[in-house]
Design an enzyme around this catalytic site. Structure first.
Site, PDB file in Angstrom:
ATOM      1  N   ASN A 116       0.799  -1.215   0.000  1.00  0.00           N
ATOM      2  CA  ASN A 116       0.000   0.000   0.000  1.00  0.00           C
ATOM      3  C   ASN A 116       0.841   1.279   0.000  1.00  0.00           C
ATOM      4  O   ASN A 116       0.637   2.183  -0.815  1.00  0.00           O
ATOM      5  CB  ASN A 116      -0.824  -0.071   1.277  1.00  0.00           C
ATOM      6  N   GLY A 117       1.810   1.341   0.916  1.00  0.00           N
ATOM      7  CA  GLY A 117       2.659   2.527   1.031  1.00  0.00           C
ATOM      8  C   GLY A 117       3.498   2.718  -0.223  1.00  0.00           C
ATOM      9  O   GLY A 117       3.681   3.839  -0.708  1.00  0.00           O
ATOM     10  N   THR A 118       3.980   1.590  -0.761  1.00  0.00           N
ATOM     11  CA  THR A 118       4.829   1.672  -1.957  1.00  0.00           C
ATOM     12  C   THR A 118       4.052   2.212  -3.150  1.00  0.00           C
ATOM     13  O   THR A 118       4.600   2.946  -3.980  1.00  0.00           O
ATOM     14  CB  THR A 118       5.411   0.272  -2.277  1.00  0.00           C
ATOM     15  N   THR A 138       1.593  -7.942  -1.163  1.00  0.00           N
ATOM     16  CA  THR A 138       1.493  -7.811   0.294  1.00  0.00           C
ATOM     17  C   THR A 138       0.646  -8.951   0.858  1.00  0.00           C
ATOM     18  O   THR A 138      -0.305  -9.393   0.203  1.00  0.00           O
ATOM     19  CB  THR A 138       0.854  -6.482   0.747  1.00  0.00           C
ATOM     20  N   ILE A 139       0.999  -9.375   2.048  1.00  0.00           N
ATOM     21  CA  ILE A 139       0.165 -10.386   2.704  1.00  0.00           C
ATOM     22  C   ILE A 139      -1.124  -9.744   3.218  1.00  0.00           C
ATOM     23  O   ILE A 139      -2.059 -10.442   3.576  1.00  0.00           O
ATOM     24  CB  ILE A 139       0.902 -11.080   3.870  1.00  0.00           C
ATOM     25  N   ASP A 140      -1.165  -8.406   3.247  1.00  0.00           N
ATOM     26  CA  ASP A 140      -2.328  -7.720   3.837  1.00  0.00           C
ATOM     27  C   ASP A 140      -3.530  -7.655   2.885  1.00  0.00           C
ATOM     28  O   ASP A 140      -4.663  -7.430   3.331  1.00  0.00           O
ATOM     29  CB  ASP A 140      -1.947  -6.290   4.255  1.00  0.00           C
ATOM     30  N   ARG A 175      -9.158 -24.673  26.741  1.00  0.00           N
ATOM     31  CA  ARG A 175      -8.715 -23.285  26.837  1.00  0.00           C
ATOM     32  C   ARG A 175      -9.326 -22.376  25.766  1.00  0.00           C
ATOM     33  O   ARG A 175      -9.809 -22.855  24.732  1.00  0.00           O
ATOM     34  CB  ARG A 175      -7.192 -23.227  26.646  1.00  0.00           C
ATOM     35  N   ARG A 279      -4.766 -18.486  26.384  1.00  0.00           N
ATOM     36  CA  ARG A 279      -3.397 -18.364  25.872  1.00  0.00           C
ATOM     37  C   ARG A 279      -3.382 -17.568  24.562  1.00  0.00           C
ATOM     38  O   ARG A 279      -4.392 -17.513  23.853  1.00  0.00           O
ATOM     39  CB  ARG A 279      -2.796 -19.744  25.597  1.00  0.00           C
TER      40      ARG A 279
HETATM   41  O1  F6P Z   1       2.485  -5.021   5.508  1.00  0.00           O
HETATM   42  C1  F6P Z   1       2.934  -6.306   5.773  1.00  0.00           C
HETATM   43  C2  F6P Z   1       3.144  -6.509   7.246  1.00  0.00           C
HETATM   44  O2  F6P Z   1       3.589  -7.833   7.455  1.00  0.00           O
HETATM   45  C3  F6P Z   1       1.942  -6.206   8.125  1.00  0.00           C
HETATM   46  O3  F6P Z   1       0.978  -7.233   8.093  1.00  0.00           O
HETATM   47  C4  F6P Z   1       2.587  -5.991   9.445  1.00  0.00           C
HETATM   48  O4  F6P Z   1       1.810  -5.158  10.265  1.00  0.00           O
HETATM   49  C5  F6P Z   1       3.881  -5.310   9.088  1.00  0.00           C
HETATM   50  O5  F6P Z   1       4.132  -5.636   7.735  1.00  0.00           O
HETATM   51  C6  F6P Z   1       5.067  -5.697   9.907  1.00  0.00           C
HETATM   52  O6  F6P Z   1       6.111  -4.876   9.535  1.00  0.00           O
HETATM   53  P1  F6P Z   1       7.649  -5.166   9.839  1.00  0.00           P
HETATM   54  O7  F6P Z   1       8.065  -6.298   8.963  1.00  0.00           O
HETATM   55  O8  F6P Z   1       8.317  -3.906   9.471  1.00  0.00           O
HETATM   56  O9  F6P Z   1       7.731  -5.526  11.269  1.00  0.00           O
END
Ligand code: F6P
Length: 362
Positions: A116-118, A138-140, A175, A279
């Site tokens: 996203n940022g890129t 991105t995994i997001d 749990r 947990r």
């Molecule tokens: O944007 C990918 C991501 O893995 C997010 O899911 C997570 O919040 C972040 O990057 C973690 O960032 P870093 O690798 O800089 O700790």
């Protein structure tokens, strides 16, 4: 004499599975499509562009990497002021350095693979005069303009496996387990892994939760003889009360209570409210690791080949996306315009999860 096309490759931001598959696809397809092409790999994302640190990539460099996780070029996160500048720690504008490398290498285009940022910073580079094509990684899965990103499905596979592994121990010990999953402020990864892994409750940032409703969900399970509960909780999950606070205030509140993340705070509150041993499991960067899934290898290859095709046609300023199963170019301006959150009213996976009784704390 035939003109040489010069292309720079950049992998930027957090890594994910499928980056090498995409690098491979761009490189191989460029060599198929163009008789004279030179490919330069920038080391460590934008850092390589800023410091003019790169590698001339030979054809053989694109072989044997489809199964590898991470990125063979390295990556880094760059600070940027949204809509304005890519900056260093002191706030100095880094665009002149990047432009300098671009011109020094006489590049026709940069292929930037990022989240996203890129997408937002790539748009700034386009505005500064560079030809840019981006790929959504991105995994997001939170990039606007594309149904999916490469890396997402591999992370879903891993997160699902984590939840799968939690089931027997949760059940044996009666749990509650809170499994904290990545995704920043979007709930895609948690929703998909939560559904696939058979979580009983799923908490995502798009649905601020009411604590009592979660307790209700857990107690309802107990009443029907199920002695354990597994909650898939997004790292960005937030209660409806905390939603009113700023991100900083929320973090401070959680830390003041002695917890590092929302999951630990939630777990301690749940244990107190239900009396049931609770947990937390945080797979963290495991979710970005390992070999890309076959799905992501195909996806990254399709995206990469589409980027090479755009370069062949000298079509710049696009993010390669997938919409209705078809690969399409989306103007970078649009892709960078906003974050793709889950639409809680229309998302069909979310509705499906609700229809089998998974609770969302609302
Ligand atoms: O944007 C990918 C991501 O893995 C997010 O899911 C997570 O919040 C972040 O990057 C973690 O960032 P870093 O690798 O800089 O700790």
């Amino acid at each position: 004499m035939k003109q040489t096309t010069r292309v720079g490759l950049v992998t930027s931001g957090g890594d994910c599975q499928g980056l090498n598959a995409a690098i491979r696809a761009v490189g191989k397809a460029l060599h198929q499509f163009l008789p004279n092409v030179e490919v330069y790999g920038m080391y460590d994302g934008y850092r390589g562009l800023i410091d003019c640190d790169y590698k001339y990539m030979e054809y053989k460099d694109f072989s044997g990497i489809i199964t590898e996780g991470g990125t063979i070029l390295g990556t880094s996160r760059q600070r940027f002021i949204p809509g304005k500048m890519i900056v260093d720690e002191e706030g100095n504008d880094l665009m002149p350095n990047m432009l300098d490398t671009y011109n020094r290498l006489n590049l026709d285009c940069l292929v930037i693979m990022g989240g996203n940022g890129t997408q937002k910073s790539a748009k700034l580079m386009m505005d500064a005069g560079m030809n840019v094509i981006t790929l959504p990684k991105t995994i997001d899965n939170d990039i606007w303009g594309t149904e999916t990103t490469f890396g997402f499905q591999s992370a879903v596979d891993i997160a699902t496996m984590v939840i799968d592994y939690i089931h027997p121990t949760a059940s044996s010990h009666s749990r509650i387990f809170v499994v904290e999953l990545m995704g920043r402020d979007a709930g895609w990864l948690t929703l998909h892994a939560g559904l696939a892994g058979g979580a009983d409750g799923i908490l995502i940032p798009e649905i601020p939760y009411d604590f009592d409703k979660i307790v209700e969900g857990i107690e309802a399970r107990k009443r029907t003889g199920r002695n354990y509960s597994i909650l898939a909780v997004a790292e960005g999950a937030v209660s409806s009360t905390d939603k009113k606070l700023s991100e900083d205030e929320r973090r401070r509140l959680t830390e003041t209570m002695g917890h590092s993340t929302i999951s630990y705070r939630l777990a301690s509150e749940l244990q107190a409210a239900t009396g049931q041993s609770t947990r937390v499991t945080v797979p963290g960067h495991f979710q970005r690791g390992g070999s890309p899934s076959p799905y992501d290898r195909v996806m990254a290859t399709r995206f990469g080949v589409a980027a090479a095709r755009l370069i062949r046609d000298r079509q710049y300023g696009y993010m390669v996306a997938i919409q209705d199963g078809v690969i399409v170019p989306v103007p970078l301006e649009e892709a960078a315009s906003q974050t793709k959150f889950l639409d809680v009213d229309t998302n069909l996976v979310l509705r499906t999860a609700r229809d089998i009784g998974i609770f969302f704390g609302d």
